[in-house]
Structure formats: structure tokens, C-alpha cells
Enzyme design. Structure first.
Site, PDB file in Angstrom:
ATOM      1  N   LYS A 197       0.834  -1.201   0.000  1.00  0.00           N
ATOM      2  CA  LYS A 197       0.000   0.000   0.000  1.00  0.00           C
ATOM      3  C   LYS A 197       0.875   1.260   0.000  1.00  0.00           C
ATOM      4  O   LYS A 197       2.100   1.165   0.220  1.00  0.00           O
ATOM      5  CB  LYS A 197      -0.922  -0.060   1.225  1.00  0.00           C
ATOM      6  CG  LYS A 197      -1.908  -1.241   1.177  1.00  0.00           C
ATOM      7  CD  LYS A 197      -2.806  -1.267   2.402  1.00  0.00           C
ATOM      8  CE  LYS A 197      -3.812  -2.401   2.329  1.00  0.00           C
ATOM      9  NZ  LYS A 197      -4.749  -2.387   3.490  1.00  0.00           N
ATOM     10  N   TYR A 246     -12.096  -2.964  -3.452  1.00  0.00           N
ATOM     11  CA  TYR A 246     -12.677  -3.077  -2.107  1.00  0.00           C
ATOM     12  C   TYR A 246     -14.206  -3.057  -2.152  1.00  0.00           C
ATOM     13  O   TYR A 246     -14.829  -2.625  -1.180  1.00  0.00           O
ATOM     14  CB  TYR A 246     -12.134  -1.951  -1.225  1.00  0.00           C
ATOM     15  CG  TYR A 246     -10.713  -2.183  -0.719  1.00  0.00           C
ATOM     16  CD1 TYR A 246     -10.376  -3.359  -0.023  1.00  0.00           C
ATOM     17  CD2 TYR A 246      -9.716  -1.237  -0.910  1.00  0.00           C
ATOM     18  CE1 TYR A 246      -9.079  -3.578   0.449  1.00  0.00           C
ATOM     19  CE2 TYR A 246      -8.407  -1.448  -0.429  1.00  0.00           C
ATOM     20  CZ  TYR A 246      -8.107  -2.618   0.254  1.00  0.00           C
ATOM     21  OH  TYR A 246      -6.831  -2.832   0.734  1.00  0.00           O
ATOM     22  N   PHE A 248     -15.617   3.358   7.218  1.00  0.00           N
ATOM     23  CA  PHE A 248     -14.235   3.744   6.903  1.00  0.00           C
ATOM     24  C   PHE A 248     -13.931   3.696   5.405  1.00  0.00           C
ATOM     25  O   PHE A 248     -12.805   3.940   4.983  1.00  0.00           O
ATOM     26  CB  PHE A 248     -13.242   2.853   7.678  1.00  0.00           C
ATOM     27  CG  PHE A 248     -13.359   1.365   7.381  1.00  0.00           C
ATOM     28  CD1 PHE A 248     -12.772   0.806   6.256  1.00  0.00           C
ATOM     29  CD2 PHE A 248     -14.067   0.530   8.248  1.00  0.00           C
ATOM     30  CE1 PHE A 248     -12.875  -0.559   5.986  1.00  0.00           C
ATOM     31  CE2 PHE A 248     -14.169  -0.837   7.985  1.00  0.00           C
ATOM     32  CZ  PHE A 248     -13.580  -1.383   6.847  1.00  0.00           C
ATOM     33  N   ARG A 308      -1.514 -14.725   3.511  1.00  0.00           N
ATOM     34  CA  ARG A 308      -2.279 -14.015   4.542  1.00  0.00           C
ATOM     35  C   ARG A 308      -1.617 -14.174   5.911  1.00  0.00           C
ATOM     36  O   ARG A 308      -1.574 -13.243   6.706  1.00  0.00           O
ATOM     37  CB  ARG A 308      -3.712 -14.549   4.609  1.00  0.00           C
ATOM     38  CG  ARG A 308      -4.551 -14.258   3.385  1.00  0.00           C
ATOM     39  CD  ARG A 308      -5.188 -12.912   3.401  1.00  0.00           C
ATOM     40  NE  ARG A 308      -6.164 -12.734   4.443  1.00  0.00           N
ATOM     41  CZ  ARG A 308      -6.946 -11.660   4.551  1.00  0.00           C
ATOM     42  NH1 ARG A 308      -6.838 -10.671   3.672  1.00  0.00           N
ATOM     43  NH2 ARG A 308      -7.805 -11.546   5.531  1.00  0.00           N
ATOM     44  N   THR A 314      -5.624  -8.207  10.093  1.00  0.00           N
ATOM     45  CA  THR A 314      -6.010  -6.904   9.528  1.00  0.00           C
ATOM     46  C   THR A 314      -5.555  -5.771  10.456  1.00  0.00           C
ATOM     47  O   THR A 314      -5.017  -4.760   9.998  1.00  0.00           O
ATOM     48  CB  THR A 314      -7.542  -6.854   9.327  1.00  0.00           C
ATOM     49  OG1 THR A 314      -7.910  -7.952   8.489  1.00  0.00           O
ATOM     50  CG2 THR A 314      -7.980  -5.543   8.705  1.00  0.00           C
ATOM     51  N   ARG A 335       2.733  -7.214   9.131  1.00  0.00           N
ATOM     52  CA  ARG A 335       2.038  -6.149   9.877  1.00  0.00           C
ATOM     53  C   ARG A 335       2.490  -6.125  11.338  1.00  0.00           C
ATOM     54  O   ARG A 335       2.602  -5.055  11.943  1.00  0.00           O
ATOM     55  CB  ARG A 335       0.532  -6.345   9.768  1.00  0.00           C
ATOM     56  CG  ARG A 335      -0.003  -5.996   8.370  1.00  0.00           C
ATOM     57  CD  ARG A 335      -1.428  -6.493   8.198  1.00  0.00           C
ATOM     58  NE  ARG A 335      -2.034  -6.082   6.937  1.00  0.00           N
ATOM     59  CZ  ARG A 335      -3.146  -6.639   6.447  1.00  0.00           C
ATOM     60  NH1 ARG A 335      -3.752  -7.615   7.113  1.00  0.00           N
ATOM     61  NH2 ARG A 335      -3.640  -6.225   5.301  1.00  0.00           N
ATOM     62  N   ASN A 356      -2.000  -0.172   7.328  1.00  0.00           N
ATOM     63  CA  ASN A 356      -1.443  -1.516   7.572  1.00  0.00           C
ATOM     64  C   ASN A 356      -0.562  -2.061   6.430  1.00  0.00           C
ATOM     65  O   ASN A 356      -0.340  -3.261   6.335  1.00  0.00           O
ATOM     66  CB  ASN A 356      -2.542  -2.483   8.005  1.00  0.00           C
ATOM     67  CG  ASN A 356      -3.592  -2.709   6.943  1.00  0.00           C
ATOM     68  OD1 ASN A 356      -3.496  -2.138   5.855  1.00  0.00           O
ATOM     69  ND2 ASN A 356      -4.571  -3.529   7.248  1.00  0.00           N
ATOM     70  N   HIS A 397      -1.636  -5.627   1.371  1.00  0.00           N
ATOM     71  CA  HIS A 397      -2.885  -6.343   1.075  1.00  0.00           C
ATOM     72  C   HIS A 397      -2.542  -7.740   0.578  1.00  0.00           C
ATOM     73  O   HIS A 397      -1.554  -7.922  -0.138  1.00  0.00           O
ATOM     74  CB  HIS A 397      -3.655  -5.604  -0.033  1.00  0.00           C
ATOM     75  CG  HIS A 397      -4.705  -6.473  -0.668  1.00  0.00           C
ATOM     76  ND1 HIS A 397      -5.948  -6.652  -0.111  1.00  0.00           N
ATOM     77  CD2 HIS A 397      -4.669  -7.264  -1.773  1.00  0.00           C
ATOM     78  CE1 HIS A 397      -6.638  -7.510  -0.855  1.00  0.00           C
ATOM     79  NE2 HIS A 397      -5.888  -7.887  -1.870  1.00  0.00           N
ATOM     80  N   GLU A 402      -8.868 -10.410  -8.317  1.00  0.00           N
ATOM     81  CA  GLU A 402      -7.952  -9.283  -8.125  1.00  0.00           C
ATOM     82  C   GLU A 402      -6.825  -9.284  -9.161  1.00  0.00           C
ATOM     83  O   GLU A 402      -6.438  -8.233  -9.676  1.00  0.00           O
ATOM     84  CB  GLU A 402      -7.382  -9.317  -6.692  1.00  0.00           C
ATOM     85  CG  GLU A 402      -8.464  -9.007  -5.657  1.00  0.00           C
ATOM     86  CD  GLU A 402      -8.042  -9.272  -4.213  1.00  0.00           C
ATOM     87  OE1 GLU A 402      -6.864  -9.620  -3.968  1.00  0.00           O
ATOM     88  OE2 GLU A 402      -8.900  -9.132  -3.320  1.00  0.00           O
TER      89      GLU A 402
END
Ligand code: IDP
Ligand code: MG
Length: 151
Positions: A9, A49, A57, A85, A91, A102, A112, A115, A126
Site C-alpha cells: 500500500k 474493495y 471507513f 495471509r 487486519t 504487519r 497496515n 494487502h 484481483e
């Protein structure tokens, strides 16, 4: 072999964590199949998303994700969606174990840094969205493959 979409990100890119994140996937034995530094449109981010559209948010998330370049990647290998993941962590970074990306590099859920696709189906969706021209997986040298996989 399974593929996943991993994205660094804008905060991860700006903080100079691109190499660190790539390193972890490489060292684990996964294979990089696509990589691009890009400035996504809000439209692409909203589509990415789409499941979160109703959340309070959401607008802030799109602002955050559009705040600078991101690095989109496709990684390939056994169980890479689930393991990817795990490597990212939870998250919420504060709930992420040390040793995860993270858990080692960030604090807040809205910052964070990375992704990862949450299922094989999401990964396919995706990857098609972020790499619309398709992804070509290079065949691996068989002796390297044998050092990572039993067969
Ligand atoms: P994931 O990235 O771990 O799959 P999702 O629930 O799919 O988590 O949420 C997507 C992204 O939206 C998160 O990575 C995070 O950046 C952001 N997000 C999720 N929940 C919140 C929240 O409660 N406040 C602010 N941002 C959030
Ligand atoms: Mg998600």
C-alpha cells in the site's frame, strides 16, 4: 500452481518497505510472477474493495489507498493464498503476531502497509483486475523446484 495478489500500500511504498516485503516472499520459496508500481484510480480501488462499500471507513480507505503509488504483485506457489495471509498478519496490526509483516512494521488498521487476497476466488478476481493484460508464469528451473518442493 496457486496464485495470489499481494499489494504494498502507499504507506508501505513511501516507508521504503518494498524490498523487505518482497524478500520475505522470495525467502519463503514463492515465485514472483508479476510486479508493477502503479497509481491506481479511485474507481479501480473502489472495485478492489467493493465488499467494504457499506463500511464507515470506506471513503477514508479509498483516500489512503489513492494517496501514492502502490506495488502490485502476483506470487505463485503451494497454498500461497493462505500462507500469504499468514505472512501478512491480522487486519489490525496490533493483533498481528511479531514475525508477520504487519506485526513487525505497523500499528494502525488504516495504515497496515499491505494487502493479500483472502481466497483463491478473490485472488483470481484481483489478479484479473490489477493485471488486465494477463500474467505469464515463467517455468522454474527443475533443480530449484526440487530444492523447495518434494515433487
Ligand atoms: P484485510 O486487508 O486484512 O483483508 P479487510 O477486512 O478486507 O482486511 O479490509 C481491507 C482494508 O480496509 C484493511 O486492510 C484496512 O486497511 C482497512 N480497514 C479494515 N477495517 C478498518 C477499520 O475498522 N478502520 C479503518 N480501516 C479499516
Ligand atoms: Mg480483505
Amino acid at each position: 500452481m496457486e496464485q495470489t495478489y499481494i499489494m504494498i500500500k502507499p504507506d508501505g511504498v513511501a516507508r521504503g518497505l518494498v524490498g523487505e516485503i518482497i524478500k520475505r516472499f522470495e525467502q519463503r520459496g514463492y515465485q514472483l510472477a508479476a510486479l508493477e508500481l502503479m497509481n491506481p484510480t479511485k474507481q479501480l480501488l473502489e472495485e478492489h474493495y467493493q465488499d467494504l462499500k457499506g463500511k464507515g471507513f470506506f471513503a477514508g480507505l479509498i483516500e489512503y489507498m489513492a494517496s501514492g503509488p502502490v506495488v502490485g504483485m502476483v506470487w505463485v506457489g503451494k497454498d500461497v493464498v493462505k500462507v500469504g495471509r499468514k505472512m501478512l498478519g491480522e487486519t489490525n496490526p496490533l493483533a498481528s503476531a511479531a514475525g508477520t509483516i504487519r506485526g513487525d512494521f505497523c500499528i494502525e488498521v488504516g495504515r497496515n502497509i499491505c494487502h493479500g487476497s483472502d481466497s483463491v476466488e478473490s485472488a483470481q478476481r484481483e489478479i484479473a483486475m490489477w493485471f488486465p493484460r494477463g500474467v505469464k508464469v515463467a517455468s522454474r528451473n527443475t533443480s530449484l523446484h526440487a530444492l523447495i518442493y518434494e515433487n
